[in-house]
Enzyme design. Structure first.
Site, PDB file in Angstrom:
ATOM      1  N   LYS A  13       0.830  -1.217   0.000  1.00  0.00           N
ATOM      2  CA  LYS A  13       0.000   0.000   0.000  1.00  0.00           C
ATOM      3  C   LYS A  13       0.857   1.258   0.000  1.00  0.00           C
ATOM      4  CE  LYS A  13      -2.258  -0.918   3.825  1.00  0.00           C
ATOM      5  NZ  LYS A  13      -1.800  -2.243   4.241  1.00  0.00           N
ATOM      6  N   ARG A  87      -9.781   1.328   9.096  1.00  0.00           N
ATOM      7  CA  ARG A  87      -9.403  -0.070   9.334  1.00  0.00           C
ATOM      8  C   ARG A  87     -10.479  -0.837  10.079  1.00  0.00           C
ATOM      9  NH1 ARG A  87      -3.436   0.685   9.138  1.00  0.00           N
ATOM     10  NH2 ARG A  87      -2.375  -1.286   9.394  1.00  0.00           N
ATOM     11  N   ARG A 126      11.684  -7.111   5.186  1.00  0.00           N
ATOM     12  CA  ARG A 126      11.581  -5.672   4.910  1.00  0.00           C
ATOM     13  C   ARG A 126      12.510  -4.897   5.853  1.00  0.00           C
ATOM     14  NH1 ARG A 126       5.822  -2.502   4.943  1.00  0.00           N
ATOM     15  NH2 ARG A 126       5.747  -2.933   7.176  1.00  0.00           N
ATOM     16  N   ARG A 155      11.150  -2.850  11.307  1.00  0.00           N
ATOM     17  CA  ARG A 155      10.042  -2.388  12.146  1.00  0.00           C
ATOM     18  C   ARG A 155       9.763  -3.428  13.219  1.00  0.00           C
ATOM     19  NH1 ARG A 155       5.141  -0.223   8.420  1.00  0.00           N
ATOM     20  NH2 ARG A 155       3.970  -1.231  10.069  1.00  0.00           N
ATOM     21  N   ARG A 166      -1.031  -9.212  13.097  1.00  0.00           N
ATOM     22  CA  ARG A 166      -1.559  -8.145  12.234  1.00  0.00           C
ATOM     23  C   ARG A 166      -2.464  -8.726  11.149  1.00  0.00           C
ATOM     24  NH1 ARG A 166       3.769  -5.533  10.375  1.00  0.00           N
ATOM     25  NH2 ARG A 166       2.516  -3.996   9.254  1.00  0.00           N
TER      26      ARG A 166
HETATM   27  P1  AMP Z   1       0.651   0.484   9.078  1.00  0.00           P
HETATM   28  O1  AMP Z   1       1.925   1.217   8.857  1.00  0.00           O
HETATM   29  O2  AMP Z   1      -0.488   1.026   8.262  1.00  0.00           O
HETATM   30  O3  AMP Z   1       0.817  -1.013   8.920  1.00  0.00           O
HETATM   31  O4  AMP Z   1       0.217   0.729  10.606  1.00  0.00           O
HETATM   32  C1  AMP Z   1       1.054   0.315  11.670  1.00  0.00           C
HETATM   33  C2  AMP Z   1       0.266   0.182  12.964  1.00  0.00           C
HETATM   34  O5  AMP Z   1      -0.330   1.448  13.294  1.00  0.00           O
HETATM   35  C3  AMP Z   1      -0.910  -0.784  12.896  1.00  0.00           C
HETATM   36  O6  AMP Z   1      -0.525  -2.135  13.103  1.00  0.00           O
HETATM   37  C4  AMP Z   1      -1.776  -0.240  14.029  1.00  0.00           C
HETATM   38  O7  AMP Z   1      -1.255  -0.591  15.308  1.00  0.00           O
HETATM   39  C5  AMP Z   1      -1.609   1.262  13.874  1.00  0.00           C
HETATM   40  N1  AMP Z   1      -2.637   1.849  12.962  1.00  0.00           N
HETATM   41  C6  AMP Z   1      -2.435   2.434  11.754  1.00  0.00           C
HETATM   42  N2  AMP Z   1      -3.597   2.844  11.209  1.00  0.00           N
HETATM   43  C7  AMP Z   1      -4.568   2.510  12.096  1.00  0.00           C
HETATM   44  C8  AMP Z   1      -5.985   2.655  12.121  1.00  0.00           C
HETATM   45  N3  AMP Z   1      -6.656   3.199  11.085  1.00  0.00           N
HETATM   46  N4  AMP Z   1      -6.665   2.206  13.211  1.00  0.00           N
HETATM   47  C9  AMP Z   1      -6.015   1.645  14.257  1.00  0.00           C
HETATM   48  N5  AMP Z   1      -4.684   1.459  14.288  1.00  0.00           N
HETATM   49  C10 AMP Z   1      -3.949   1.887  13.233  1.00  0.00           C
END
Ligand code: AMP
Length: 217
Positions: A13, A87, A126, A155, A166
């Protein structure tokens, strides 16, 4: 253009969002990036969000909503690609209401599909450059030779156990959101396999029709 991108962690994404930014001149809103920078800057919100993030859980919606709201407002409710938001169904419903109040509904909702095995394969290898935030894959998109290994970080939530958590969260909480947009006739599925260029060709084929401003959600 108002776009939202879906897909499991590791679907690409962020990478595709970057291509969309370059090609369509929109701004990338990644709630994950906004949260990571809040954690890095040790803000009150970052301190609250961190334990959820490192364990692969969703951060409580009211915290993330504030970030999304502020970012969308700053952009004047247009010319953005949302990555990682909404989400949950609750977030999707809030977003629909918020955008409708400003007469600025989403125009395109893209969902990038990859298998769970592919997700684990991608995320476990990654690496992120600690200064530039550039993302690499040790096998498929290796860093340039002049980048020392010590400049690359993994990460915390890219550890195999957390990746699996996740993925479960994605299936349970986020897939219903896709169904929500599908019911509105708004979701377009994109195969996430192949090179970044190949996936972006599919993204373009899906987004170009929306350049004409057909609002949907
Ligand atoms: P990402 O980089 O999009 O994979 O987001 C990393 C982490 O941030 C996720 O695993 C969640 O813990 C948190 N996070 C990001 N976006 C959201 C969201 N819309 N709602 C809740 N938690 C989020």
């Amino acid at each position: 253009m108002r776009i939202a991108l879906f897909g499991p962690p590791g679907a690409g994404k962020g990478t595709q969002a970057q291509r969309i930014v370059e090609h369509y001149g929109v701004t990338h809103i990644s709630t994950g990036n906004l949260l990571r920078s809040a954690v890095k800057n040790d803000t009150a919100l970052g301190r609250e969000a961190k334990p959820y993030m490192v364990s692969g859980q969703l951060v409580p919606s009211d915290l993330v909503r504030r970030l999304a709201e502020e970012a969308i407002e700053q952009l004047g409710f247009d010319r953005f690609v949302l990555d990682g938001y909404p989400r949950t169904l609750e977030q999707a419903q809030w977003l629909s209401d918020f955008l409708a109040q400003h007469d600025a509904p989403l125009e395109a909702v893209l969902s990038i599909d990859v298998t769970d095995d592919e997700v684990v394969r991608r995320l476990s290898r990654r690496r992120i450059h600690r200064e530039t935030n550039e993302t690499y894959h040790l096998d498929f998109n290796p860093p340039p030779p002049d980048v020392p290994e010590s400049d690359l970080i993994q990460r915390k939530d890219d550890q195999p156990e957390t990746i699996r958590k996740r993925l479960t969260v994605y299936t349970e909480e986020t897939q219903p959101v896709q169904a929500y947009y599908e019911e509105q006739g708004a979701a377009v599925d994109i195969a996430g396999t192949g090179s970044v260029d190949e996936v972006f060709e599919r993204v373009q084929a899906a987004l170009d029709p929306y350049k004409q401003d057909a609002s949907i959600a």
